[in-house]
Enzyme design. Structure first.
Site, PDB file in Angstrom:
ATOM      1  CG  ASP A  20      -2.111  -0.780   1.177  1.00 20.04           C
ATOM      2  OD1 ASP A  20      -2.306  -1.426   0.146  1.00 20.04           O
ATOM      3  OD2 ASP A  20      -2.903  -0.763   2.145  1.00 20.04           O
ATOM      4  CE  LYS A  32      -6.714  -1.029  -0.393  1.00 15.82           C
ATOM      5  NZ  LYS A  32      -6.932  -2.478  -0.374  1.00 15.82           N
ATOM      6  NE  ARG A  53      -4.414 -22.124  11.160  1.00 16.71           N
ATOM      7  CZ  ARG A  53      -3.540 -23.115  10.963  1.00 16.71           C
ATOM      8  NH1 ARG A  53      -3.848 -24.135  10.192  1.00 16.71           N
ATOM      9  NH2 ARG A  53      -2.363 -23.082  11.549  1.00 16.71           N
ATOM     10  N   GLY A  83      -0.245  -3.535   3.975  1.00 17.61           N
ATOM     11  CA  GLY A  83      -0.803  -2.184   3.981  1.00 17.61           C
ATOM     12  C   GLY A  83      -0.049  -1.286   4.931  1.00 17.61           C
ATOM     13  CB  SER A  84      -1.102   0.147   8.149  1.00 16.87           C
ATOM     14  OG  SER A  84      -2.424   0.198   7.639  1.00 16.87           O
TER      15      SER A  84
END
Lengths: 294, 199
Positions: A23, A80, A164, A234-235
Site C-alpha cells: 500500500d 482501490k 485457514r 498495507g499499514s
C-alpha cells in the site's frame, strides 16, 4: 489480438506470485516500495490504519496521485475502488491502472451488489473471509482473491482465520463425492461449476494472496506457509519506524518463507513494527472492516 | 529450433526423468513452469540461492516483475552463478521477465536489448496467434517486453508487429510471452531435447 481476456487478467496475478504488494499513498512511497522489491503497489488515499483513526468516508484515491505513482514506478500499479462503485472502477480503468481492488477497506457504495467485473478489461482482486465469498467474487469476474484479514490493525489473527478457512474448505470439497457437491455449492452460495472445478483441482482457479494485518517478516512467512501465494502489506510498512528496511525484509521473508534461518536474518534490526490493535477492542469502536461485502 | 531430435526418438518419459531442470523462483510464475516440465516427465528444482544451481541439466527463468527479480538476484548474489550456468552451454529458457534478465542490460548472456512493458500497461496485455518458425502458436502476453535490437548471432523465431518476441542464441531460448500459461509445451520440450544433446 485479443485484450482483456480472463487468461490475461488471471495471468498477471500469476506473475505477482511469491511477491509482496505494498500500500502506498504517494509517489515517494511507491518508489521506496519498488526499490525494496515490491511486485506491485496499491495506490490509496490513506493507509488503512489512518482510515481507521480518521473515520469518515474512505473513497478511491485522487487520480492526480494515481498518475504520479504510475509515473514514478515501472512495476504494476493497483488502486482501490469502493465495493459496488462501478464508476470509480471505470475511472480507474480510464487511468489504466493494472489491477483494481474492490475493497472493504473503503466505505462501501452499494449495500447489495458488488461490481460486475466481467464488464472491465482491467482485472479485479477482491477480498474474502471464506471460500463461499471467494467463489462469489470469482463468479462476478474477479481474477485474483486475497484474504480480507483486518486491515490497519497490524494484527495477523484475522488473516490467519480467513486463509485457514479458505484452504480448509477447499480440502473439504476434495473429500466429497460428485453427489455431495450440489449441496456443498448451495451451502457455500457459490456456482456448482466452480465448486466442481475446485473439488477436482484442490485449488482456487485464480491466485490467492493474503492481506490484512501483516506487520513483520514472520507474519509474511506464516501466511505463505499457510497456503497464501503472496502477500499484500498495507499499514505494516509505512506505519513502521523504518519502512524501506521493513519492506525489504518482508519481501525476503515472502521468498524464503520456508527457511527459518533466512526469515530470522531478515527480521533483525528493523526498528519498531507498527503499533498493533487487539481485534476485540474494535467491535465496540467502529467495527470490523472485514464484515463489509458478502 | 535446432538442435532438436525427432519427436520420440529416444526421448520418451524413460529418458526425460533423468533430467533435473531448475526453475528460478525468487518471484513470479515459477510454479506453472515446474508443472509444465513435470508433465513432460522431467524432475524440477526450485532455485533461490547459488547452491540450487548445482547439477542441473537446464534452467528456466520465469516471468514475474523484472525489478523484483533483479533485486532478488543481487540480494542472493546469483548474477555470476547464473552467468556461469548459461556459459556452460546448458539450455536456458527465459519467458517475459526471464527474457529481460538474460539481456545485455542484466545478466548479459543473450545479445539483445529489450524494452520493458513495450506493449503498455495491463489494459494492453493480449492473446495472439503467432507464426513461430512457420508453425502456429497461441501466445499470452502480459505487460510484455519486446526485443528492441539484437546481435547477428541471435535468431528471431517470432514477431508481433515487426518486433521480435521470441529469440534464440545457441543454448538460450527467450520469449516475451507465457507458454507455461497456455498448455503450449514446445519450448519446454526444446529445453529437455537440448539437455539430452548437451548431456
Amino acid at each position: 489480438m485479443e485484450t482483456g481476456t480472463f487468461r490475461v487478467k488471471a495471468g498477471l496475478a500469476e506473475m505477482l506470485k511469491g511477491g509482496v504488494i505494498m500500500d502506498v499513498v504517494t509517489a515517494d512511497q511507491a518508489k521506496v516500495a519498488e526499490d525494496a522489491g515490491a511486485a506491485a503497489v496499491m495506490a490509496l488515499e490513506r493507509v488503512p490504519a489512518d482510515i481507521r483513526a480518521d473515520g469518515g468516508v474512505a473513497r478511491m484515491s485522487d487520480p492526480t496521485k494515481i498518475v504520479e505513482i504510475q509515473e514514478a514506478v515501472s512495476i504494476p500499479v493497483m488502486a482501490k475502488a469502493r465495493i459496488g462503485h462501478f464508476v470509480e472502477a471505470q475511472v480507474l480503468e480510464a487511468l489504466e491502472v493494472d489491477y483494481i481492488d474492490e475493497s472493504e477497506v473503503l466505505t462501501p457504495a452499494d449495500e447489495a451488489h458488488h461490481i460486475d467485473k466481467w464488464q472491465f478489461k482491467v482485472p479485479f482482486v477482491c477480498g474474502a473471509t471464506n471460500l463461499g465469498e471467494a467463489l462469489r467474487r470469482i463468479a462476478e469476474g474477479a481474477a485474483m482473491i486475497r484474504s480480507k484479514g483486518e486491515a490497519g490493525t497490524g494484527n495477523v489473527v484475522e488473516a490467519v482465520r480467513h486463509i485457514r478457512l479458505i484452504t480448509g474448505e477447499i480440502r473439504r470439497l476434495g473429500s466429497l463425492g460428485e453427489m455431495e457437491l450440489p449441496a456443498a455449492a448451495k451451502e457455500l452460495q457459490a456456482p456448482l461449476e466452480l465448486v466442481r472445478d475446485i473439488a477436482g483441482k484442490g485449488r482456487l482457479p485464480v491466485v490467492l494472496f493474503c492481506a490484512g494485518g501483516i506487520a513483520t517478516p514472520a507474519d509474511a512467512a506464516l501466511m505463505m506457509q499457510l497456503g497464501a501465494e503472496g502477500n499484500f502489506v498495507g499499514s505494516g510498512i509505512f506505519k513502521s519506524s523504518d519502512p524501506a528496511r521493513r519492506a525489504r525484509a518482508i519481501v525476503e521473508a515472502t521468498t524464503h518463507f520456508d527457511d527459518p534461518e533466512r526469515v530470522a536474518a531478515a527480521s533483525r534490526e528493523l526498528g519498531d513494527a507498527m503499533p498493533g490493535i487487539e481485534i476485540g477492542s474494535l467491535e465496540a469502536n467502529g467495527g470490523l472492516l472485514q464484515k463489509r461485502g458478502w | 529450433m535446432t538442435p532438436r531430435r525427432a519427436r520420440g526418438a529416444g526421448l520418451g518419459p524413460d529418458r526425460t526423468d533423468e533430467f533435473l531442470i531448475g526453475v528460478l523462483a525468487l518471484q513470479g510464475g515459477f510454479e506453472a513452469h515446474a508443472g509444465a516440465l513435470e508433465e513432460l516427465g522431467a524432475r524440477t528444482r526450485i532455485v533461490r540461492v547459488p547452491a540450487d544451481l548445482e547439477h542441473l541439466d537446464g534452467l528456466v527463468i520465469p516471468g514475474g516483475e523484472s525489478t523484483t527479480m533483479t533485486l532478488g538476484i543481487e540480494r542472493e548474489r546469483l548474477a555470476e552463478p547464473l552467468r556461469e550456468f548459461v556459459r556452460s552451454g546448458r539450455p536456458t529458457l527465459g519467458t517475459c521477465a526471464g527474457l529481460i534478465m538474460l539481456d545485455r542490460g542484466h545478466l548479459g548472456v543473450l545479445d539483445v536489448s529489450v524494452r520493458r512493458n513495450a506493449f503498455g500497461r495491463q489494459v494492453g496485455s493480449f492473446e495472439a496467434d503467432l507464426d513461430f518458425e512457420g508453425e502456429p502458436l497461441h501466445a499470452v502476453f502480459i505487460r510484455a517486453p519486446w526485443v528492441e535490437e539484437h546481435g547477428e548471432e541471435v535468431e528471431v523465431l517470432a514477431e508481433v508487429d515487426g518486433h521480435p518476441v521470441a529469440v534464440r542464441q545457441d543454448n538460450v531460448l527467450a520469449v516475451a510471452f507465457h507458454p507455461e500459461l497456455t498448455g503450449e509445451r514446445r519450448l519446454h520440450h526444446w529445453l529437455l531435447d537440448y539437455a539430452g544433446v548437451a548431456a
